[in-house]
Design a protein around this motif. Sequence first.
Motif, short mmCIF file in Angstrom:
data_model
loop_
_atom_site.label_atom_id
_atom_site.label_comp_id
_atom_site.label_asym_id
_atom_site.label_seq_id
_atom_site.Cartn_x
_atom_site.Cartn_y
_atom_site.Cartn_z
N PHE A 31 -5.53 2.01 3.20
CA PHE A 31 -4.16 2.39 2.86
C PHE A 31 -3.61 3.38 3.89
O PHE A 31 -2.45 3.33 4.27
CB PHE A 31 -4.10 3.00 1.46
CG PHE A 31 -2.77 3.60 1.13
CD1 PHE A 31 -1.69 2.79 0.81
CD2 PHE A 31 -2.59 4.97 1.14
CE1 PHE A 31 -0.45 3.33 0.51
CE2 PHE A 31 -1.36 5.53 0.83
CZ PHE A 31 -0.29 4.71 0.52
N LEU A 32 -4.45 4.29 4.34
CA LEU A 32 -4.03 5.32 5.28
C LEU A 32 -3.88 4.78 6.71
O LEU A 32 -3.26 5.42 7.55
CB LEU A 32 -5.01 6.49 5.26
CG LEU A 32 -5.11 7.23 3.92
CD1 LEU A 32 -6.23 8.24 3.95
CD2 LEU A 32 -3.80 7.88 3.55
N ASP A 33 -4.43 3.60 6.98
CA ASP A 33 -4.36 2.99 8.32
C ASP A 33 -3.11 2.13 8.42
O ASP A 33 -3.16 0.90 8.43
CB ASP A 33 -5.62 2.15 8.56
CG ASP A 33 -5.69 1.59 9.97
OD1 ASP A 33 -4.88 1.99 10.83
OD2 ASP A 33 -6.58 0.74 10.21
N ILE A 34 -1.95 2.78 8.55
CA ILE A 34 -0.68 2.04 8.51
C ILE A 34 -0.44 1.21 9.77
O ILE A 34 0.37 0.29 9.76
CB ILE A 34 0.51 2.99 8.26
CG1 ILE A 34 0.56 4.09 9.31
CG2 ILE A 34 0.44 3.57 6.87
CD1 ILE A 34 1.78 4.98 9.21
N TRP A 84 -3.60 -2.62 7.17
CA TRP A 84 -3.10 -1.83 6.06
C TRP A 84 -3.37 -2.51 4.72
O TRP A 84 -3.15 -3.71 4.55
CB TRP A 84 -1.60 -1.57 6.23
CG TRP A 84 -1.04 -0.64 5.20
CD1 TRP A 84 -1.36 0.67 5.05
CD2 TRP A 84 -0.07 -0.93 4.21
NE1 TRP A 84 -0.65 1.23 4.01
CE2 TRP A 84 0.15 0.26 3.48
CE3 TRP A 84 0.63 -2.07 3.85
CZ2 TRP A 84 1.04 0.34 2.41
CZ3 TRP A 84 1.52 -1.98 2.80
CH2 TRP A 84 1.72 -0.79 2.09
N ASP A 85 -3.85 -1.74 3.74
CA ASP A 85 -4.13 -2.22 2.38
C ASP A 85 -3.18 -1.50 1.42
O ASP A 85 -3.31 -0.30 1.19
CB ASP A 85 -5.58 -1.93 2.02
CG ASP A 85 -5.97 -2.43 0.64
OD1 ASP A 85 -5.09 -2.92 -0.11
OD2 ASP A 85 -7.17 -2.34 0.30
N PRO A 86 -2.20 -2.20 0.83
CA PRO A 86 -1.20 -1.56 -0.02
C PRO A 86 -1.66 -1.24 -1.44
O PRO A 86 -0.89 -0.72 -2.24
CB PRO A 86 -0.06 -2.58 -0.04
CG PRO A 86 -0.77 -3.89 0.07
CD PRO A 86 -1.93 -3.63 1.00
N PRO A 108 -14.07 3.93 -0.81
CA PRO A 108 -13.48 4.68 0.31
C PRO A 108 -12.83 3.78 1.36
O PRO A 108 -11.82 4.16 1.96
CB PRO A 108 -14.66 5.45 0.89
CG PRO A 108 -15.64 5.55 -0.22
CD PRO A 108 -15.46 4.28 -1.03
N ALA A 109 -13.37 2.59 1.59
CA ALA A 109 -12.79 1.69 2.60
C ALA A 109 -11.38 1.27 2.19
O ALA A 109 -10.50 1.14 3.04
CB ALA A 109 -13.69 0.47 2.78
N ARG A 110 -11.15 1.08 0.91
CA ARG A 110 -9.82 0.69 0.44
C ARG A 110 -8.83 1.82 0.64
O ARG A 110 -7.69 1.61 1.05
CB ARG A 110 -9.88 0.30 -1.03
CG ARG A 110 -8.51 -0.12 -1.55
CD ARG A 110 -8.59 -0.87 -2.80
NE ARG A 110 -9.00 -2.22 -2.47
CZ ARG A 110 -9.28 -3.15 -3.36
NH1 ARG A 110 -9.18 -2.90 -4.63
NH2 ARG A 110 -9.64 -4.36 -3.00
#
Length: 139
Positions: A32-35, A39-41, A26-28
């Motif tokens: 991704f949603l934390d732009i 941010w994790d692409p 869930p952290a990943r």
Amino acid sequence: MRTAITSLISGILFGAGLALGGMTDPARVRGFLDIFGDWDPTLAFVMGGAVIVMAIAWRIAPRMAGPLFTGEFHLPTKSDLTPRLIGGAALFGVGWGIAGLCPGPGIAALVIEPTSAAIFVVAMLAGMAVVRFTEGTSS
């Protein structure tokens, strides 16, 4: 029996792909949603890979005489946007952002982190039951 084996193999492949892509974490997903933050692409690459595979499949399917493992193709027939569809998509997105999981990764996460994933899966099943109860089984 052949359909059940094909479904089992497809499900195992899907779950393994989600796990290898890190989508059961869930952290990943929240990363991704934390732009505007850290941010994790990773999820973009997982979705991009899925889009490429489906783009190829949609180009190949019309040229095939029929599917390999069933009698006919089962393609979507509806293309209208209803308030129910838009509301469901919005609710899905909010839940995905809060939990960091959606149904596929949530079920796959049962193997990796059973306790936290079980909370999500039970809540998901409860939500599905509420919809069935309030709208009837025709939905």
